[in-house]
Design a protein around this motif. Structure first.
Motif, PDB file in Angstrom:
ATOM      1  N   ALA A  33       0.867  -1.293   0.108  1.00 19.62           N
ATOM      2  CA  ALA A  33      -0.001  -0.026  -0.091  1.00 19.62           C
ATOM      3  C   ALA A  33       0.977   1.122   0.169  1.00 19.62           C
ATOM      4  O   ALA A  33       1.581   1.502   0.819  1.00 19.62           O
ATOM      5  CB  ALA A  33      -0.928  -0.050   1.189  1.00 19.62           C
ATOM      6  N   THR A  34       0.750   2.106  -1.189  1.00 21.04           N
ATOM      7  CA  THR A  34       1.699   3.127  -1.111  1.00 21.04           C
ATOM      8  C   THR A  34       0.984   4.466  -1.698  1.00 21.04           C
ATOM      9  O   THR A  34      -0.135   4.416  -2.077  1.00 21.04           O
ATOM     10  CB  THR A  34       2.882   2.838  -2.262  1.00 21.04           C
ATOM     11  N   ALA A  77      -2.610  -4.896   3.650  1.00 19.17           N
ATOM     12  CA  ALA A  77      -1.284  -5.040   3.143  1.00 19.17           C
ATOM     13  C   ALA A  77      -0.202  -5.373   3.860  1.00 19.17           C
ATOM     14  O   ALA A  77      -0.316  -5.520   5.039  1.00 19.17           O
ATOM     15  CB  ALA A  77      -1.124  -3.452   2.742  1.00 19.17           C
ATOM     16  N   ASP A  78       0.948  -5.825   3.145  1.00 16.58           N
ATOM     17  CA  ASP A  78       1.934  -6.478   3.933  1.00 16.58           C
ATOM     18  C   ASP A  78       3.054  -5.229   4.362  1.00 16.58           C
ATOM     19  O   ASP A  78       3.749  -5.698   5.447  1.00 16.58           O
ATOM     20  CB  ASP A  78       2.666  -7.412   2.993  1.00 16.58           C
ATOM     21  N   VAL A  79       3.135  -4.430   3.411  1.00 18.11           N
ATOM     22  CA  VAL A  79       4.123  -3.518   3.863  1.00 18.11           C
ATOM     23  C   VAL A  79       3.662  -2.022   3.394  1.00 18.11           C
ATOM     24  O   VAL A  79       2.755  -2.160   2.205  1.00 18.11           O
ATOM     25  CB  VAL A  79       5.401  -3.630   3.100  1.00 18.11           C
ATOM     26  N   LEU A  80       4.151  -0.859   3.703  1.00 21.63           N
ATOM     27  CA  LEU A  80       3.639   0.397   3.018  1.00 21.63           C
ATOM     28  C   LEU A  80       4.937   1.128   2.851  1.00 21.63           C
ATOM     29  O   LEU A  80       6.035   1.149   3.361  1.00 21.63           O
ATOM     30  CB  LEU A  80       2.943   1.065   4.539  1.00 21.63           C
ATOM     31  N   PRO A  82       1.112  -3.417  -5.896  1.00 20.19           N
ATOM     32  CA  PRO A  82       1.182  -2.217  -5.366  1.00 20.19           C
ATOM     33  C   PRO A  82      -0.612  -1.850  -5.407  1.00 20.19           C
ATOM     34  O   PRO A  82      -1.226  -1.834  -6.362  1.00 20.19           O
ATOM     35  CB  PRO A  82       1.780  -1.342  -6.078  1.00 20.19           C
ATOM     36  N   ILE A  83      -1.017  -1.237  -4.301  1.00 13.92           N
ATOM     37  CA  ILE A  83      -2.138  -0.515  -4.303  1.00 13.92           C
ATOM     38  C   ILE A  83      -1.844   1.085  -4.045  1.00 13.92           C
ATOM     39  O   ILE A  83      -1.390   1.358  -3.119  1.00 13.92           O
ATOM     40  CB  ILE A  83      -3.070  -1.061  -2.844  1.00 13.92           C
ATOM     41  N   ALA A 117      -3.434   4.481   2.650  1.00 12.25           N
ATOM     42  CA  ALA A 117      -2.397   3.339   2.789  1.00 12.25           C
ATOM     43  C   ALA A 117      -2.185   3.001   4.126  1.00 12.25           C
ATOM     44  O   ALA A 117      -2.235   1.615   4.373  1.00 12.25           O
ATOM     45  CB  ALA A 117      -0.975   3.921   1.999  1.00 12.25           C
ATOM     46  N   LEU A 118      -2.091   3.842   5.124  1.00 10.29           N
ATOM     47  CA  LEU A 118      -2.151   3.566   6.520  1.00 10.29           C
ATOM     48  C   LEU A 118      -3.414   2.995   6.960  1.00 10.29           C
ATOM     49  O   LEU A 118      -3.186   1.898   7.820  1.00 10.29           O
ATOM     50  CB  LEU A 118      -1.725   4.851   7.330  1.00 10.29           C
ATOM     51  N   GLU A 119      -4.506   3.359   6.371  1.00 10.99           N
ATOM     52  CA  GLU A 119      -5.819   2.590   6.724  1.00 10.99           C
ATOM     53  C   GLU A 119      -5.673   1.048   6.505  1.00 10.99           C
ATOM     54  O   GLU A 119      -6.156   0.226   7.171  1.00 10.99           O
ATOM     55  CB  GLU A 119      -6.989   3.537   6.251  1.00 10.99           C
TER      56      GLU A 119
END
Length: 302
Positions: free
Chosen positions: A49-50, A94-97, A77-78, A85-87
């Motif tokens: 998530a980015t 998500a696995d990573v931001l 990517p999203i 993204a934080l939400e």
């Protein structure tokens, strides 16, 4: 009869020996090629998530094949605003931001939603607008004064309005200027950075953008940088590993693989060169774990 067998057996043995030798040579050559061109076995997907700036700038598209070749993981990517993204990370979706909203990131970490947060790179925000600069912001001493000039002249301004890192920075600038933007001159687009720039260009208005996205799109925009260089416009990106307790779908190993990849020298060098050939300057400056030595005040809670 004896001579016949002696003559006939030799060619057969020779042919067999040659065949075996050839097969061995091919096998050895194949092993050599495999060892040189070996790629990791497929490992699955990494849900990232980015912020939209990493996608709109083209950086993610460029990094994805390198990441796959080095780790076997496929990057999925999203691209949304940093807030969204934080939400997604909070919900375990998500696995990573990879985000650039420091204050919100600190809250995310303090709440236990992330297990690791590391500095990856930075660029800066700029205020862009029509070359004619009807609000005269190019003469402003600071970014906050530039925003005040836009409001005073009720010049068209297009905000992302999407709780992204860019939107958060914009709101801080309005606050520093002592202004609550409202009126027909102010529009909240609710879109990503690329679309917001397009809208501002079409409306002959101003907006706040990260430099990387602007550079990647400037060829089709009727906008120029008019305010830049203020320390308040520094734009720092962090990678955050999502806490697996946020949801059963979180793949910690996948997220860790992407975090490690971004901070490794090869990816950092790639980031530092990205955009140079096409735009004459990098779109981002690599800064793994603040290796570039940014002042502490410039990297809040990094």
């Amino acid at each position: 009869m004896t001579m016949y067998w002696k003559r006939s057996r030799w060619p057969r043995r020779a042919a067999l020996a040659m065949t075996v030798s050839l097969l061995l040579a091919v096998a050895v050559a194949s092993q050599g090629v495999a060892s040189q061109d070996a790629t990791p076995a497929p490992m699955g997907d990494v849900i990232l998530a980015t912020t939209t700036s990493t996608a709109d700038s083209g950086l993610l598209d460029a990094l994805a094949p390198l990441f796959l070749a080095e780790t076997g993981y496929t990057l999925k990517p999203i691209a949304v605003g940093s807030g969204a993204a934080l939400e997604l990370g909070e919900k375990g979706e998500a696995d990573v931001l990879l985000v650039h909203s420091p204050a919100a990131e600190v809250e995310f970490m303090d709440a236990g939603f992330g297990t690791e947060r590391r500095t990856v790179m930075f660029n800066d925000f700029i205020i862009v607008g029509p070359e004619a600069d009807p609000a005269g912001i190019a003469d402003a001493a600071t970014a906050a004064e530039a925003m005040a000039a836009i409001a005073a002249g009720e010049a068209r301004f297009v905000s992302r309005g999407d709780d992204s890192g860019t939107h958060a920075l914009e709101k801080r600038l309005w606050q520093a200027a002592g202004i609550t933007p409202e009126g027909s001159w102010y529009t909240e687009a609710g879109t990503g950075m690329g679309d917001t720039l397009n809208i501002a260009s079409e409306r002959n208005g101003y907006t706040v953008t990260d430099r990387g996205t602007y550079l990647s799109l400037r060829g089709r925009l009727a906008l120029v940088p008019l305010q830049e260089g203020d320390p308040a416009l520094l734009n720092v990106y962090h990678v955050i590993l999502v806490n697996p307790e946020n949801g059963p779908a979180v793949d910690t190993a996948a997220g860790q693989a992407f975090l490690d990849f971004l901070l490794a020298p090869r990816a950092q060098d790639f980031i530092g060169e990205f955009g140079v050939e096409e735009f004459g300057e990098p779109l981002f400056t690599p800064c793994a774990d603040n290796s570039c030595g940014m002042a502490p005040a410039a990297t809040p809670a990094a």
